[in-house]
Write a protein that holds these residues in place. Structure first.
Motif, PDB file in Angstrom:
ATOM      1  N   GLU A  21       0.825  -1.208   0.000  1.00  0.00           N
ATOM      2  CA  GLU A  21       0.000   0.000   0.000  1.00  0.00           C
ATOM      3  C   GLU A  21       0.862   1.262   0.000  1.00  0.00           C
ATOM      4  O   GLU A  21       0.491   2.285  -0.584  1.00  0.00           O
ATOM      5  CB  GLU A  21      -0.964   0.016   1.189  1.00  0.00           C
ATOM      6  CG  GLU A  21      -0.336  -0.021   2.574  1.00  0.00           C
ATOM      7  CD  GLU A  21      -0.128  -1.441   3.085  1.00  0.00           C
ATOM      8  OE1 GLU A  21      -0.004  -1.595   4.313  1.00  0.00           O
ATOM      9  OE2 GLU A  21      -0.101  -2.377   2.263  1.00  0.00           O
ATOM     10  N   ASN A  50       2.126   1.686  -3.557  1.00  0.00           N
ATOM     11  CA  ASN A  50       1.039   2.239  -4.379  1.00  0.00           C
ATOM     12  C   ASN A  50       0.842   3.729  -4.100  1.00  0.00           C
ATOM     13  O   ASN A  50       0.606   4.513  -5.025  1.00  0.00           O
ATOM     14  CB  ASN A  50      -0.260   1.480  -4.121  1.00  0.00           C
ATOM     15  CG  ASN A  50      -0.221   0.067  -4.663  1.00  0.00           C
ATOM     16  OD1 ASN A  50       0.521  -0.225  -5.612  1.00  0.00           O
ATOM     17  ND2 ASN A  50      -0.995  -0.823  -4.074  1.00  0.00           N
ATOM     18  N   ARG A  51       0.949   4.113  -2.833  1.00  0.00           N
ATOM     19  CA  ARG A  51       0.800   5.519  -2.480  1.00  0.00           C
ATOM     20  C   ARG A  51       1.939   6.347  -3.084  1.00  0.00           C
ATOM     21  O   ARG A  51       1.714   7.460  -3.587  1.00  0.00           O
ATOM     22  CB  ARG A  51       0.763   5.679  -0.959  1.00  0.00           C
ATOM     23  CG  ARG A  51       0.502   7.109  -0.509  1.00  0.00           C
ATOM     24  CD  ARG A  51       0.028   7.190   0.931  1.00  0.00           C
ATOM     25  NE  ARG A  51       0.929   6.522   1.850  1.00  0.00           N
ATOM     26  CZ  ARG A  51       0.615   5.413   2.531  1.00  0.00           C
ATOM     27  NH1 ARG A  51      -0.573   4.847   2.383  1.00  0.00           N
ATOM     28  NH2 ARG A  51       1.481   4.868   3.357  1.00  0.00           N
ATOM     29  N   LEU A  54       3.563   5.644  -5.825  1.00  0.00           N
ATOM     30  CA  LEU A  54       3.341   5.738  -7.263  1.00  0.00           C
ATOM     31  C   LEU A  54       2.225   6.726  -7.595  1.00  0.00           C
ATOM     32  O   LEU A  54       2.261   7.372  -8.648  1.00  0.00           O
ATOM     33  CB  LEU A  54       3.019   4.358  -7.838  1.00  0.00           C
ATOM     34  CG  LEU A  54       4.181   3.352  -7.821  1.00  0.00           C
ATOM     35  CD1 LEU A  54       3.702   1.968  -8.231  1.00  0.00           C
ATOM     36  CD2 LEU A  54       5.303   3.826  -8.733  1.00  0.00           C
ATOM     37  N   ARG A  55       1.238   6.844  -6.708  1.00  0.00           N
ATOM     38  CA  ARG A  55       0.169   7.828  -6.937  1.00  0.00           C
ATOM     39  C   ARG A  55       0.676   9.258  -6.766  1.00  0.00           C
ATOM     40  O   ARG A  55       0.272  10.170  -7.484  1.00  0.00           O
ATOM     41  CB  ARG A  55      -1.010   7.583  -5.978  1.00  0.00           C
ATOM     42  CG  ARG A  55      -1.865   6.371  -6.329  1.00  0.00           C
ATOM     43  CD  ARG A  55      -3.182   6.408  -5.560  1.00  0.00           C
ATOM     44  NE  ARG A  55      -2.988   6.396  -4.112  1.00  0.00           N
ATOM     45  CZ  ARG A  55      -2.930   5.292  -3.380  1.00  0.00           C
ATOM     46  NH1 ARG A  55      -3.059   4.093  -3.956  1.00  0.00           N
ATOM     47  NH2 ARG A  55      -2.773   5.363  -2.066  1.00  0.00           N
ATOM     48  N   LYS A  56       1.581   9.445  -5.795  1.00  0.00           N
ATOM     49  CA  LYS A  56       2.075  10.792  -5.503  1.00  0.00           C
ATOM     50  C   LYS A  56       3.171  11.233  -6.462  1.00  0.00           C
ATOM     51  O   LYS A  56       3.279  12.420  -6.779  1.00  0.00           O
ATOM     52  CB  LYS A  56       2.611  10.848  -4.063  1.00  0.00           C
ATOM     53  CG  LYS A  56       1.547  10.755  -2.991  1.00  0.00           C
ATOM     54  CD  LYS A  56       2.157  10.872  -1.617  1.00  0.00           C
ATOM     55  CE  LYS A  56       2.711  12.259  -1.343  1.00  0.00           C
ATOM     56  NZ  LYS A  56       3.209  12.398   0.040  1.00  0.00           N
ATOM     57  N   LYS A  57       3.987  10.295  -6.890  1.00  0.00           N
ATOM     58  CA  LYS A  57       5.151  10.636  -7.706  1.00  0.00           C
ATOM     59  C   LYS A  57       5.010  10.031  -9.097  1.00  0.00           C
ATOM     60  O   LYS A  57       4.673   8.855  -9.254  1.00  0.00           O
ATOM     61  CB  LYS A  57       6.433  10.101  -7.064  1.00  0.00           C
ATOM     62  CG  LYS A  57       6.653  10.528  -5.635  1.00  0.00           C
ATOM     63  CD  LYS A  57       7.019  11.995  -5.516  1.00  0.00           C
ATOM     64  CE  LYS A  57       8.445  12.254  -5.908  1.00  0.00           C
ATOM     65  NZ  LYS A  57       8.845  13.651  -5.644  1.00  0.00           N
ATOM     66  N   ASN A  58       5.298  10.810 -10.090  1.00  0.00           N
ATOM     67  CA  ASN A  58       5.436  10.247 -11.420  1.00  0.00           C
ATOM     68  C   ASN A  58       6.765   9.497 -11.494  1.00  0.00           C
ATOM     69  O   ASN A  58       7.593   9.580 -10.584  1.00  0.00           O
ATOM     70  CB  ASN A  58       5.408  11.363 -12.470  1.00  0.00           C
ATOM     71  CG  ASN A  58       4.065  12.063 -12.507  1.00  0.00           C
ATOM     72  OD1 ASN A  58       3.022  11.418 -12.369  1.00  0.00           O
ATOM     73  ND2 ASN A  58       4.090  13.378 -12.671  1.00  0.00           N
ATOM     74  N   PRO A  85       4.463   2.138 -14.241  1.00  0.00           N
ATOM     75  CA  PRO A  85       4.232   1.703 -12.854  1.00  0.00           C
ATOM     76  C   PRO A  85       4.106   0.191 -12.701  1.00  0.00           C
ATOM     77  O   PRO A  85       4.594  -0.372 -11.715  1.00  0.00           O
ATOM     78  CB  PRO A  85       2.926   2.408 -12.478  1.00  0.00           C
ATOM     79  CG  PRO A  85       2.863   3.605 -13.363  1.00  0.00           C
ATOM     80  CD  PRO A  85       3.486   3.169 -14.655  1.00  0.00           C
TER      81      PRO A  85
END
Length: 266
Positions: A162, A165-166, A168-172, A184
């Motif tokens: 998790e 995943n967080r 990857l959501r916050k950072k390109n 990703p």
């Protein structure tokens, strides 16, 4: 300079934000910068910029060259930086082992921690017998992306799914070189391989011509709290050398430091 994507507090003090922008811009201008260029860079009037710089200079956070009139970061920041580094028991425990590793491999060894979804170098040691005399451009306190560095991937591979995943959501996953992993799904599969092997490789993913191998350092709660790497020019840090010797060198040294931090395997 990469934008910090943390949520902005509702009670952010404007002056503090301006000072932070000034210091960041000065850090990005190691050869000095004029007040005119600095005010344009941070988007402030010249008069406001001058008042802030004068106050910062009084307390030692900024200095001005008497001849060029350009501004630089002040020595007060170096003093504070040394205090911060002195607070890292990790650095104190790790230093003799990093030095041994650097001298044994004749390469550059880095120690990093994760901060705000970036890696920060907290120690760097050069091997005494560096055969080519080439020096790595990295420096203590500098930052690099997680996804394109061996140490970053070595840390992230042991994070819960998790948290990955967080991240990857916050950072390109911006492309640094032709070898950078930017997808990703592929990146997550790559991290699984890192965890299986116990080490990560930066195969010219952050900078062409530079290759690194890194391994995580764990604390007594079994968290990956830091990572170390062996870095050098790709013609010397070959994939064959990594597989045959350097991967073992870096993982064994990381395991030794982990034990000093109270980590127990099993």
């Amino acid at each position: 300079m990469e934008t910090d994507k943390r949520a902005k507090p509702n009670n952010l003090v404007q002056t503090i934000g301006r000072v932070s922008s000034l210091l960041d811009s000065l850090a990005a201008s190691p050869h000095g910068i004029s007040i005119r260029d600095l005010s344009e860079l941070v988007g402030l009037p010249k008069g406001t910029t001058h008042r802030l710089l004068s106050s910062l200079a009084y307390f030692g956070y900024v200095r001005q060259d008497p001849k060029s009139r350009d501004y630089f970061l002040g020595l007060k920041l170096l003093e504070l930086g040394q205090v911060i580094l002195g607070q890292f028991d990790l650095r104190r425990y790790a230093e003799p082992h990093l030095r041994t590793l650097a001298n044994r491999t004749c390469e550059t060894v880095h120690l990093v921690v994760l901060d705000r979804e970036e890696i920060v170098y907290i120690d760097k040691l050069e091997g005494d017998q560096n055969p080519s005399g080439l020096k790595m451009a990295s420096r203590i306190g500098s930052r690099n992306p997680v996804h394109s560095s061996a140490v970053g991937k070595a840390l992230l591979a042991w994070f819960p799914e998790e948290e990955v995943n967080r991240f990857l959501r916050k950072k390109n996953l911006p492309r640094r070189t032709d070898n950078t992993l930017t997808d990703p799904v592929q990146f997550k599969e790559h991290l699984k391989g890192v965890r299986r092997r116990g080490y990560a490789v930066d195969n010219e993913e952050n900078e062409m011509g530079i290759r690194c191998v890194g391994a995580p350092i764990f604390d007594q709660s079994r968290r990956a709290v830091a990572a170390l790497s062996i870095s050098g020019p790709a013609f010397r840090i070959t994939l064959e050398r990594i597989e045959e010797s350097l991967s073992k060198e870096v993982t064994e040294t990381a395991a030794t430091i982990s034990q000093l931090l109270g980590f127990k395997k099993g």
